[in-house]
Scaffold this active site. Structure first.
Site: not given
Length: 318
Positions: A237, A261, A266, A285, A287
């Site tokens: 995070r 990432d 965001e 992001h 992941g």
């Protein structure tokens, strides 16, 4: 009469294609939001009148102020079983049921290793050059073999990432606030203190949960301990790292670079400094965004909705 269900942040416009929504057909009327709603005020305005809301991870937050401003909300579903952006106590006080879903494997580990490979061997960069018509390679990248990986957090994801790194021939060390030498020994990695993790590592990869205790855990002083050639990887995070301190270190070339990432905000703002830096690799992001994950998330959401309508909610988040 059908209840209204909002499905949020379906950036890829795939949600209705990866599950059998006919199982709730006639009972639920869906509205899919492909664009991020943005500020809490926009979220509140857009979601009036919805009894069910489906949230994709932490893309849209549901603090107390938002939950209290949605009087029709009865069921809030998150992908996965943990979502730090939902105030579950506020939901409980309002009588809102919060449910989760299962998930698949450890997809974040692959992204962490991928970022490390791009920072060293420049695969994506050289691919783009060849597609653009350049003749042959211009980069000379170091191999991961023989480098030291520092793992910040040796839970499920941290352990999986450590295993992959060892297969590449890396030396792996680890630290976190509750980590013990015994757990490190069981995972086959070295146990070090926090300062030694930052001093010794060629790569540091973050695999801890965002909490009040971990917010800003990697700050200016920790980054200052890193080797000038070292890289910082974050697939956990954004706020675990002091973003301003990282931007300054990258701008001033105090560390080798970063692979990120996740971010404080965001989607990443178009004018963010990370977008213009040549020593940082950024991904949006990715992941948890794997086909296998989605194929578990959304069928489970259908099941959550069906069970709630039938008065037998499942996978309730405590």
């Amino acid at each position: 009469m059908a209840v209204r269900c909002a499905i949020l942040d379906d950036y890829q416009n795939v949600v209705l294609k990866v599950a059998d929504w006919s199982k709730v057909k006639g009972d639920v009327e869906f509205q899919v939001f492909n664009e991020h709603l943005g500020s809490p005020d926009n979220v509140i305005k857009a979601l009036q009148g919805f009894q069910i809301i489906v949230a994709m991870r932490e893309r849209t937050g549901f603090p107390k102020a938002v939950i209290d401003a949605l009087p029709d909300l009865k069921l809030l579903i998150t992908t996965g079983m943990r979502n730090a952006s939902i105030d579950t106590e506020a939901a409980k006080a309002r009588g809102v049921t919060v449910c989760g879903t299962g998930s698949f494997g450890s997809p974040t580990s692959g992204i962490a290793i991928g970022l490390m490979l791009e920072l060293t061997r420049h695969i994506g960069y050289e691919n783009a050059r060849l597609h653009a018509g350049d003749k042959w390679q211009i980069t000379i990248g170091p191999d991961l073999e023989g480098m030291t990986l520092g793992v910040l957090g040796l839970g499920k994801l941290g352990t999986r990432t450590a295993q992959i790194a060892k297969a590449f021939g890396m030396k792996v060390i680890a630290w976190s606030q509750n980590l013990t030498p015994e757990k490190c020994e069981a995972a086959g990695v070295g146990y070090v203190g926090k300062e030694d993790l930052f001093r010794q590592s060629d790569f540091i990869t973050i695999h801890i949960v965002l909490s009040a205790r971990s917010r800003g855990l990697v700050g200016k002083s920790e980054i200052a301990l890193m080797k000038p050639s070292a890289f910082l990887i974050n697939t956990s995070r954004g706020p675990i790292i002091d973003e301003a301190a990282l931007v300054a270190a990258l701008r001033d070339k105090k560390i080798g670079g970063a692979g990120l990432d996740v971010f404080d905000v965001e989607p990443l703002p178009l004018d963010h400094p990370f977008r213009k830096m040549d020593n940082v690799v950024i991904t949006p992001h990715l992941g948890y965004v794997s086909r296998q994950n989605y194929e578990i998330y959304f069928p489970d959401i259908v099941e959550d909705i069906r069970a709630f309508i039938d008065g037998k909610p499942v996978r309730v988040v405590k």
